[in-house]
Enzyme design. Structure first.
Site, PDB file in Angstrom:
ATOM      1  N   GLU A   1       0.812  -1.230   0.000  1.00  0.00           N
ATOM      2  CA  GLU A   1       0.000   0.000   0.000  1.00  0.00           C
ATOM      3  C   GLU A   1       0.841   1.274   0.000  1.00  0.00           C
ATOM      4  O   GLU A   1       0.590   2.206   0.774  1.00  0.00           O
ATOM      5  CB  GLU A   1      -0.946  -0.026   1.204  1.00  0.00           C
ATOM      6  CG  GLU A   1      -1.862  -1.255   1.208  1.00  0.00           C
ATOM      7  CD  GLU A   1      -2.756  -1.378   2.432  1.00  0.00           C
ATOM      8  OE1 GLU A   1      -3.482  -2.390   2.524  1.00  0.00           O
ATOM      9  OE2 GLU A   1      -2.723  -0.475   3.296  1.00  0.00           O
TER      10      GLU A   1
ATOM     11  N   ASP B   1      -1.503  -4.064  -3.158  1.00  0.00           N
ATOM     12  CA  ASP B   1      -2.277  -2.847  -2.896  1.00  0.00           C
ATOM     13  C   ASP B   1      -3.770  -3.094  -3.080  1.00  0.00           C
ATOM     14  O   ASP B   1      -4.186  -4.153  -3.578  1.00  0.00           O
ATOM     15  CB  ASP B   1      -1.808  -1.695  -3.800  1.00  0.00           C
ATOM     16  CG  ASP B   1      -1.876  -0.335  -3.091  1.00  0.00           C
ATOM     17  OD1 ASP B   1      -1.041   0.536  -3.376  1.00  0.00           O
ATOM     18  OD2 ASP B   1      -2.795  -0.163  -2.250  1.00  0.00           O
TER      19      ASP B   1
ATOM     20  N   GLU C   1      -6.264 -10.827  -0.995  1.00  0.00           N
ATOM     21  CA  GLU C   1      -7.058 -10.587   0.224  1.00  0.00           C
ATOM     22  C   GLU C   1      -8.555 -10.492  -0.100  1.00  0.00           C
ATOM     23  O   GLU C   1      -9.272  -9.651   0.429  1.00  0.00           O
ATOM     24  CB  GLU C   1      -6.596  -9.285   0.901  1.00  0.00           C
ATOM     25  CG  GLU C   1      -5.106  -9.203   1.183  1.00  0.00           C
ATOM     26  CD  GLU C   1      -4.682  -7.925   1.901  1.00  0.00           C
ATOM     27  OE1 GLU C   1      -3.473  -7.668   1.947  1.00  0.00           O
ATOM     28  OE2 GLU C   1      -5.569  -7.213   2.428  1.00  0.00           O
TER      29      GLU C   1
HETATM   30  O1  G3I Z   1      -3.036  -7.789  19.097  1.00  0.00           O
HETATM   31  C1  G3I Z   1      -3.945  -6.873  19.681  1.00  0.00           C
HETATM   32  C2  G3I Z   1      -4.501  -7.499  20.969  1.00  0.00           C
HETATM   33  O2  G3I Z   1      -3.427  -7.590  21.897  1.00  0.00           O
HETATM   34  C3  G3I Z   1      -5.578  -6.575  21.517  1.00  0.00           C
HETATM   35  O3  G3I Z   1      -6.156  -7.195  22.669  1.00  0.00           O
HETATM   36  C4  G3I Z   1      -6.675  -6.439  20.415  1.00  0.00           C
HETATM   37  C5  G3I Z   1      -7.805  -5.542  20.887  1.00  0.00           C
HETATM   38  O4  G3I Z   1      -7.545  -4.217  20.621  1.00  0.00           O
HETATM   39  O5  G3I Z   1      -6.084  -5.826  19.240  1.00  0.00           O
HETATM   40  C6  G3I Z   1      -5.113  -6.684  18.689  1.00  0.00           C
HETATM   41  O6  G3I Z   1      -4.577  -6.057  17.589  1.00  0.00           O
HETATM   42  C7  G3I Z   1      -5.472  -6.063  16.452  1.00  0.00           C
HETATM   43  C8  G3I Z   1      -4.789  -6.844  15.309  1.00  0.00           C
HETATM   44  O7  G3I Z   1      -5.609  -6.749  14.124  1.00  0.00           O
HETATM   45  C9  G3I Z   1      -4.605  -8.301  15.652  1.00  0.00           C
HETATM   46  O8  G3I Z   1      -5.837  -8.912  15.847  1.00  0.00           O
HETATM   47  C10 G3I Z   1      -5.640  -4.616  16.017  1.00  0.00           C
HETATM   48  O9  G3I Z   1      -6.387  -3.921  17.050  1.00  0.00           O
HETATM   49  C11 G3I Z   1      -6.439  -4.556  14.710  1.00  0.00           C
HETATM   50  O10 G3I Z   1      -6.453  -3.222  14.219  1.00  0.00           O
HETATM   51  C12 G3I Z   1      -5.719  -5.437  13.656  1.00  0.00           C
HETATM   52  O11 G3I Z   1      -6.550  -5.402  12.528  1.00  0.00           O
HETATM   53  C13 G3I Z   1      -5.909  -5.923  11.357  1.00  0.00           C
HETATM   54  C14 G3I Z   1      -5.742  -4.789  10.334  1.00  0.00           C
HETATM   55  O12 G3I Z   1      -5.192  -5.337   9.116  1.00  0.00           O
HETATM   56  C15 G3I Z   1      -4.821  -3.696  10.846  1.00  0.00           C
HETATM   57  O13 G3I Z   1      -4.648  -2.743   9.880  1.00  0.00           O
HETATM   58  C16 G3I Z   1      -6.868  -6.972  10.762  1.00  0.00           C
HETATM   59  O14 G3I Z   1      -6.946  -8.089  11.656  1.00  0.00           O
HETATM   60  C17 G3I Z   1      -6.359  -7.446   9.392  1.00  0.00           C
HETATM   61  O15 G3I Z   1      -7.340  -8.264   8.784  1.00  0.00           O
HETATM   62  C18 G3I Z   1      -6.099  -6.229   8.502  1.00  0.00           C
HETATM   63  O16 G3I Z   1      -5.550  -6.691   7.278  1.00  0.00           O
HETATM   64  C19 G3I Z   1      -5.249  -5.701   6.284  1.00  0.00           C
HETATM   65  C20 G3I Z   1      -4.028  -6.202   5.513  1.00  0.00           C
HETATM   66  O17 G3I Z   1      -2.965  -6.435   6.369  1.00  0.00           O
HETATM   67  C21 G3I Z   1      -3.661  -5.214   4.428  1.00  0.00           C
HETATM   68  N1  G3I Z   1      -4.789  -4.892   3.572  1.00  0.00           N
HETATM   69  C22 G3I Z   1      -6.037  -4.506   4.240  1.00  0.00           C
HETATM   70  C23 G3I Z   1      -6.404  -5.542   5.303  1.00  0.00           C
HETATM   71  C24 G3I Z   1      -7.712  -5.145   5.974  1.00  0.00           C
HETATM   72  O18 G3I Z   1      -7.563  -3.943   6.686  1.00  0.00           O
END
Ligand code: G3I
Length: 347
Positions: free
Chosen positions: A140, A186, A256
């Site tokens: 990205e 991306d 994805e």
């Molecule tokens: O690890 C912490 C945990 O310790 C905490 O208790 C919990 C509650 O806040 O959060 C956990 O972290 C989360 C992490 O996922 C792991 O589960 C983050 O808050 C959360 O923001 C994060 O979200 C991920 C997101 O990327 C972050 O940008 C999504 O699971 C994941 O599906 C998403 O994937 C992205 C790709 O990498 C790139 N393209 C877009 C795609 C969707 O956004």
């Protein structure tokens, strides 16, 4: 019950990995570490996927939590699961503006940023060297709304190193793992519309610049976070983009895939049919391109989709973006993927 139209309970469902193999296509899903401890989920994943990717466990914040500490445990779990089940593993990702560990913002400067990036990639890509099918090296990096003439995202990496960070990342990855397919990944490259036209132009400009600069790269990742609505796209812009990518001699991975159904009205069956229709139409179109070698959904079951993560939605409605429902039952979208693959020309 959903899926009865297709008459087969889960046990009889086709195996996407076999359907893909018949056409030279890898097929699979993003996986989180907690899912690897669920036998019903791992059975499904083993049956259906020939390639997997860590949803979060190979990102900086998870794998490099402190400046001098790397944590490979969760990613290694997925690597060994994949090895046990004859699956390939994608790496996601080595350089991104999101999910960076807190220490990076405190420590990174213009002077040390290149070394921090090179060291991270040497350690992480080095750890998995020879065992990762393809790495999303930079994720990205394009965001035309940031207003730069080159269309690049005004990320922390760009602020610290300028566009050179891209070359630094790909050259470091190529050195650390000469066997992996170096990928640029991306989103919003797929649908119709002026914003996506601008995005496609900027991504093509980046890829062409990388070729001109002899920056090592082998493939492009279309994230394919699609949005269902009443009308199907023409995909005209996407076909032009893929034709141009083929001229740059790059492979293409759908990395994805999911379908956001939040704009759809109607009951569950109607929404699932509309979601399946978009899966089928999108994959039928991208599979026309022999450069498309893999398709991964961003999860298998609606239950664990990032689109249903706590706090993402203001209403109670659960989205249904993936091939299996919360009970791991195949949905119309699953059969749409199977059909699109069996109708696809072999590559
Ligand atoms: O690890 C912490 C945990 O310790 C905490 O208790 C919990 C509650 O806040 O959060 C956990 O972290 C989360 C992490 O996922 C792991 O589960 C983050 O808050 C959360 O923001 C994060 O979200 C991920 C997101 O990327 C972050 O940008 C999504 O699971 C994941 O599906 C998403 O994937 C992205 C790709 O990498 C790139 N393209 C877009 C795609 C969707 O956004």
């Amino acid at each position: 019950m959903v899926g009865t139209k297709y008459g087969l309970a889960q046990a009889g469902a086709p195996k996407l990995r076999d359907a893909g193999q018949r056409k030279g296509l890898l097929v699979g899903s993003a996986v989180s570490n907690s899912q690897l401890r669920q036998p019903t989920f791992t059975k499904l994943l083993a049956d259906q996927a020939s390639i997997v990717v860590a949803e979060n466990d190979m990102k900086w914040e998870m794998i490099h939590p402190e400046p001098d500490r790397f944590d490979f445990a969760r990613a290694d779990d997925l690597l060994s699961f994949a090895a046990q089940h004859g699956q390939k593993l994608r790496g996601h990702n080595l350089c991104w503006h999101n999910q960076m560990p807190p220490w990076f913002a405190q420590l990174a400067t213009r002077e040390n940023a290149a070394d921090l990036l090179r060291r991270h990639i040497a350690e992480v890509a080095g750890h998995f060297a020879g065992r990762v099918h393809s790495w999303d090296v930079v994720n990205e990096a394009v965001n035309v709304t940031d207003g730069r003439p080159d269309g690049l995202r005004n990320s922390k990496w760009l602020q610290l190193l300028g566009p050179d960070y891209i070359g630094i990342a790909y050259r470091a990855a190529s050195t650390a793992d000469p066997k992996t397919l170096l990928t640029y990944n991306d989103y919003e490259i797929e649908p119709d519309g002026p914003n996506c036209d601008e995005k496609r132009k900027a991504v093509l400009r980046l890829l062409t610049w990388m070729r001109d600069e002899k920056i090592p790269i082998h493939s492009v990742g279309l994230q394919s976070h699609l949005r269902a609505s009443t009308k199907l796209p023409s995909w005209a812009g996407l076909h032009q983009f893929l034709a141009a990518v083929e001229k740059l001699d790059l492979d293409v991975f759908v990395t994805e895939l999911d379908v956001n159904d939040s704009e759809l009205t109607g009951d569950v069956d109607e929404r699932d049919e509309a979601v399946a229709k978009l899966y089928r139409d999108y994959l039928t179109n991208v599979f026309q391109h022999a450069s498309v070698k893999a398709v991964l959904t961003w999860g298998l079951t609606d239950r664990d989709s990032w689109l249903n993560a706590p706090g993402r939605r203001h209403d109670e409605r659960r989205l249904r973006p993936l091939p299996f429902d919360a009970a791991l039952k195949p949905k119309p979208a699953f059969y749409a993927i199977a059909d699109a693959m069996s109708a696809a020309p072999a590559r």
